[in-house]
Design a protein around this motif. Structure first.
Motif, PDB file in Angstrom:
ATOM      1  N   ALA A 117       0.829  -1.204   0.000  1.00  0.00           N
ATOM      2  CA  ALA A 117       0.000   0.000   0.000  1.00  0.00           C
ATOM      3  C   ALA A 117       0.867   1.258   0.000  1.00  0.00           C
ATOM      4  O   ALA A 117       0.614   2.213  -0.751  1.00  0.00           O
ATOM      5  CB  ALA A 117      -0.926  -0.016   1.212  1.00  0.00           C
ATOM      6  N   THR A 118       1.897   1.260   0.838  1.00  0.00           N
ATOM      7  CA  THR A 118       2.818   2.398   0.883  1.00  0.00           C
ATOM      8  C   THR A 118       3.628   2.498  -0.406  1.00  0.00           C
ATOM      9  O   THR A 118       3.841   3.589  -0.941  1.00  0.00           O
ATOM     10  CB  THR A 118       3.768   2.268   2.088  1.00  0.00           C
ATOM     11  OG1 THR A 118       3.012   2.159   3.281  1.00  0.00           O
ATOM     12  CG2 THR A 118       4.708   3.460   2.171  1.00  0.00           C
ATOM     13  N   LYS A 119       4.052   1.362  -0.897  1.00  0.00           N
ATOM     14  CA  LYS A 119       4.902   1.348  -2.091  1.00  0.00           C
ATOM     15  C   LYS A 119       4.167   1.895  -3.312  1.00  0.00           C
ATOM     16  O   LYS A 119       4.760   2.610  -4.136  1.00  0.00           O
ATOM     17  CB  LYS A 119       5.380  -0.083  -2.353  1.00  0.00           C
ATOM     18  CG  LYS A 119       6.547  -0.175  -3.318  1.00  0.00           C
ATOM     19  CD  LYS A 119       7.138  -1.578  -3.273  1.00  0.00           C
ATOM     20  CE  LYS A 119       8.467  -1.630  -3.992  1.00  0.00           C
ATOM     21  NZ  LYS A 119       9.118  -2.954  -3.863  1.00  0.00           N
ATOM     22  N   LEU A 120       2.889   1.567  -3.447  1.00  0.00           N
ATOM     23  CA  LEU A 120       2.115   2.073  -4.572  1.00  0.00           C
ATOM     24  C   LEU A 120       2.043   3.592  -4.542  1.00  0.00           C
ATOM     25  O   LEU A 120       2.118   4.251  -5.594  1.00  0.00           O
ATOM     26  CB  LEU A 120       0.715   1.457  -4.564  1.00  0.00           C
ATOM     27  CG  LEU A 120       0.639  -0.013  -4.983  1.00  0.00           C
ATOM     28  CD1 LEU A 120      -0.738  -0.583  -4.684  1.00  0.00           C
ATOM     29  CD2 LEU A 120       0.974  -0.180  -6.459  1.00  0.00           C
ATOM     30  N   ASN A 121       1.902   4.158  -3.351  1.00  0.00           N
ATOM     31  CA  ASN A 121       1.898   5.617  -3.243  1.00  0.00           C
ATOM     32  C   ASN A 121       3.254   6.205  -3.624  1.00  0.00           C
ATOM     33  O   ASN A 121       3.334   7.246  -4.289  1.00  0.00           O
ATOM     34  CB  ASN A 121       1.531   6.036  -1.817  1.00  0.00           C
ATOM     35  CG  ASN A 121       0.089   5.756  -1.480  1.00  0.00           C
ATOM     36  OD1 ASN A 121      -0.778   5.810  -2.364  1.00  0.00           O
ATOM     37  ND2 ASN A 121      -0.194   5.452  -0.226  1.00  0.00           N
ATOM     38  N   LEU A 122       4.317   5.533  -3.202  1.00  0.00           N
ATOM     39  CA  LEU A 122       5.653   6.007  -3.547  1.00  0.00           C
ATOM     40  C   LEU A 122       5.904   5.933  -5.054  1.00  0.00           C
ATOM     41  O   LEU A 122       6.529   6.833  -5.633  1.00  0.00           O
ATOM     42  CB  LEU A 122       6.713   5.175  -2.815  1.00  0.00           C
ATOM     43  CG  LEU A 122       6.782   5.340  -1.292  1.00  0.00           C
ATOM     44  CD1 LEU A 122       7.728   4.311  -0.688  1.00  0.00           C
ATOM     45  CD2 LEU A 122       7.234   6.749  -0.920  1.00  0.00           C
ATOM     46  N   LEU A 123       5.413   4.872  -5.677  1.00  0.00           N
ATOM     47  CA  LEU A 123       5.620   4.702  -7.120  1.00  0.00           C
ATOM     48  C   LEU A 123       5.004   5.850  -7.910  1.00  0.00           C
ATOM     49  O   LEU A 123       5.552   6.280  -8.936  1.00  0.00           O
ATOM     50  CB  LEU A 123       5.035   3.372  -7.593  1.00  0.00           C
ATOM     51  CG  LEU A 123       5.877   2.129  -7.299  1.00  0.00           C
ATOM     52  CD1 LEU A 123       5.077   0.863  -7.560  1.00  0.00           C
ATOM     53  CD2 LEU A 123       7.158   2.130  -8.128  1.00  0.00           C
ATOM     54  N   ASP A 124       3.876   6.354  -7.445  1.00  0.00           N
ATOM     55  CA  ASP A 124       3.244   7.479  -8.137  1.00  0.00           C
ATOM     56  C   ASP A 124       4.168   8.682  -8.192  1.00  0.00           C
ATOM     57  O   ASP A 124       4.172   9.436  -9.169  1.00  0.00           O
ATOM     58  CB  ASP A 124       1.938   7.871  -7.431  1.00  0.00           C
ATOM     59  CG  ASP A 124       0.828   6.854  -7.638  1.00  0.00           C
ATOM     60  OD1 ASP A 124       0.909   6.084  -8.623  1.00  0.00           O
ATOM     61  OD2 ASP A 124      -0.106   6.814  -6.822  1.00  0.00           O
ATOM     62  N   ASP A 125       4.955   8.878  -7.137  1.00  0.00           N
ATOM     63  CA  ASP A 125       5.880  10.007  -7.088  1.00  0.00           C
ATOM     64  C   ASP A 125       7.215   9.706  -7.759  1.00  0.00           C
ATOM     65  O   ASP A 125       7.882  10.620  -8.261  1.00  0.00           O
ATOM     66  CB  ASP A 125       6.136  10.422  -5.634  1.00  0.00           C
ATOM     67  CG  ASP A 125       4.920  11.070  -4.989  1.00  0.00           C
ATOM     68  OD1 ASP A 125       4.196  11.794  -5.699  1.00  0.00           O
ATOM     69  OD2 ASP A 125       4.689  10.845  -3.789  1.00  0.00           O
ATOM     70  N   LEU A 126       7.609   8.434  -7.741  1.00  0.00           N
ATOM     71  CA  LEU A 126       8.929   8.073  -8.266  1.00  0.00           C
ATOM     72  C   LEU A 126       8.948   7.886  -9.784  1.00  0.00           C
ATOM     73  O   LEU A 126       9.969   8.120 -10.424  1.00  0.00           O
ATOM     74  CB  LEU A 126       9.411   6.774  -7.607  1.00  0.00           C
ATOM     75  CG  LEU A 126       9.789   6.857  -6.129  1.00  0.00           C
ATOM     76  CD1 LEU A 126      10.078   5.465  -5.585  1.00  0.00           C
ATOM     77  CD2 LEU A 126      10.997   7.761  -5.923  1.00  0.00           C
ATOM     78  N   LEU A 127       7.824   7.450 -10.353  1.00  0.00           N
ATOM     79  CA  LEU A 127       7.803   7.150 -11.785  1.00  0.00           C
ATOM     80  C   LEU A 127       7.947   8.435 -12.588  1.00  0.00           C
ATOM     81  O   LEU A 127       7.102   9.330 -12.494  1.00  0.00           O
ATOM     82  CB  LEU A 127       6.497   6.453 -12.162  1.00  0.00           C
ATOM     83  CG  LEU A 127       6.355   6.049 -13.635  1.00  0.00           C
ATOM     84  CD1 LEU A 127       7.427   5.027 -14.006  1.00  0.00           C
ATOM     85  CD2 LEU A 127       4.973   5.482 -13.903  1.00  0.00           C
ATOM     86  N   PRO A 128       9.005   8.541 -13.380  1.00  0.00           N
ATOM     87  CA  PRO A 128       9.175   9.738 -14.206  1.00  0.00           C
ATOM     88  C   PRO A 128       8.030   9.851 -15.207  1.00  0.00           C
ATOM     89  O   PRO A 128       7.781   8.934 -15.996  1.00  0.00           O
ATOM     90  CB  PRO A 128      10.519   9.489 -14.915  1.00  0.00           C
ATOM     91  CG  PRO A 128      11.215   8.449 -14.078  1.00  0.00           C
ATOM     92  CD  PRO A 128      10.118   7.596 -13.526  1.00  0.00           C
ATOM     93  N   HIS A 129       7.279  10.945 -15.161  1.00  0.00           N
ATOM     94  CA  HIS A 129       6.075  11.068 -15.980  1.00  0.00           C
ATOM     95  C   HIS A 129       6.379  11.296 -17.454  1.00  0.00           C
ATOM     96  O   HIS A 129       5.494  11.131 -18.302  1.00  0.00           O
ATOM     97  CB  HIS A 129       5.197  12.208 -15.441  1.00  0.00           C
ATOM     98  CG  HIS A 129       4.686  11.954 -14.052  1.00  0.00           C
ATOM     99  ND1 HIS A 129       3.762  10.966 -13.774  1.00  0.00           N
ATOM    100  CD2 HIS A 129       4.983  12.537 -12.865  1.00  0.00           C
ATOM    101  CE1 HIS A 129       3.496  10.958 -12.479  1.00  0.00           C
ATOM    102  NE2 HIS A 129       4.235  11.889 -11.899  1.00  0.00           N
ATOM    103  N   ASP A 130       7.595  11.693 -17.778  1.00  0.00           N
ATOM    104  CA  ASP A 130       7.939  11.946 -19.169  1.00  0.00           C
ATOM    105  C   ASP A 130       8.671  10.779 -19.818  1.00  0.00           C
ATOM    106  O   ASP A 130       9.197  10.896 -20.921  1.00  0.00           O
ATOM    107  CB  ASP A 130       8.803  13.208 -19.274  1.00  0.00           C
ATOM    108  CG  ASP A 130      10.081  13.113 -18.445  1.00  0.00           C
ATOM    109  OD1 ASP A 130      10.122  12.255 -17.541  1.00  0.00           O
ATOM    110  OD2 ASP A 130      11.019  13.893 -18.706  1.00  0.00           O
ATOM    111  N   ILE A 131       8.711   9.623 -19.122  1.00  0.00           N
ATOM    112  CA  ILE A 131       9.415   8.454 -19.647  1.00  0.00           C
ATOM    113  C   ILE A 131       8.428   7.304 -19.823  1.00  0.00           C
ATOM    114  O   ILE A 131       7.640   7.009 -18.926  1.00  0.00           O
ATOM    115  CB  ILE A 131      10.553   8.023 -18.705  1.00  0.00           C
ATOM    116  CG1 ILE A 131      11.627   9.122 -18.624  1.00  0.00           C
ATOM    117  CG2 ILE A 131      11.185   6.702 -19.173  1.00  0.00           C
ATOM    118  CD1 ILE A 131      12.781   8.795 -17.697  1.00  0.00           C
TER     119      ILE A 131
END
Length: 294
Positions: A117-131
């Protein structure tokens, strides 16, 4: 080979998860992909900033240990063309994200519900949106001792062999639980083919270097989860255990501490005598790539 049913029904595994957060904060001192960024995010509203002026030798020994452990899996991954990767008990490691951004792999990243649950929230911030990722990443809840759930998740992969990896799990499991995990993995590999890379071959170390003594909080965690008791008595015992469960060692990772950025901080804070004492204790962990016995 042991064919017991899951042993997890009456045991609360969620208490293991806080260790995943502590480990991430240590990895924030390394160049492991996304470790620093994730450590900053998970520390909010506090400001996380690695303090490289720390002089505690035990601290740097732990950082080096976990950095080397992470990279040892990459070493054994590098020579395999397999595109289906299942990571179990991944904690706050983002090997999956790093993998799909760089390679056309199908990566399923799993752990217990509160971590995921925590990791999914982190992934939203970590995933580069332009890649645009080259591969596909699934981040799913899994108790690796649950045979039905394990089999179901393995069924998400497209055709081809499966590579199963884990970085830290076996030390939380007693021998019967280890056998159940082996059974779950063995059944999947019998159906699909592939390998199991585990960086979790820990052996008991009665001659532990006294200056690397754990703090009270860490000692309590080890006692609560019977970490020392759950280690193998020797590498020979570990090899025999996996052989009895239908696996053989395909390859062992070579020690590559020189590729770990934290090594220079350990060397800077250790005397020559301390370094000799650490060498005398010897290695306490190995990373093995296992395959099914013929």
């Amino acid at each position: 080979m042991n064919q017991e049913e899951p042993l997890s029904k009456d045991r609360d595994y969620s208490s293991i998860s806080p260790s995943a957060r502590s480990l991430l904060l240590l990895k924030g001192f390394t160049d492991i992909p996304f470790a620093l960024e994730a450590a900053k995010l998970i520390s909010r509203p506090d400001h996380y900033q690695p303090d490289f002026s720390i002089k505690d030798l035990a601290f740097w020994a732990r950082v080096l240990h976990f950095e080397s452990r992470y990279k040892s899996i990459n070493q054994l991954l590098a020579s395999l063309p397999i595109q289906n990767i299942l990571e179990i008990s991944s904690g706050f490691s983002f090997r999956g994200l790093s993998s799909v951004l760089n390679k056309a792999v199908y990566y399923i990243d799993t752990d217990l519900p509160d971590v995921i649950a925590t990791k999914l929230n982190l992934l939203d911030d970590l995933l580069p949106h332009d890649i645009v990722p080259h591969g596909e990443l699934e981040t799913l809840t899994l108790n690796a001792l649950d045979e039905a759930a394990f089999t179901t998740i393995a069924g998400h992969f497209p055709g081809g062999e499966i590579l199963i990896i884990n970085e830290g799990l076996l030390v939380y499991l007693d021998m019967d639980e280890k056998r159940k995990l082996c059974s779950n993995i063995r059944k999947v590999l019998q159906q699909r083919g592939g390998y199991w890379i585990t960086a979790d071959i820990y052996v008991k170390s009665p001659n532990r270097f006294p200056e690397l003594k754990m703090n009270d909080k860490l000692q309590e965690f080890f006692r609560e989860h019977r970490i020392e008791e759950n280690k193998f008595n020797s590498y020979e015992e570990a090899e025999a255990f996996f052989k009895a469960e239908g696996f053989v060692i395909d390859k062992e990772a070579e020690a590559e501490h020189q590729n770990s950025g934290s090594l220079k901080y350990l060397l800077a804070n250790a005397t020559q005598e301390q370094l000799e004492n650490m060498r005398r204790v010897g290695r306490v962990r190995a990373t093995w790539r296992l395959k099914l016995a013929d």
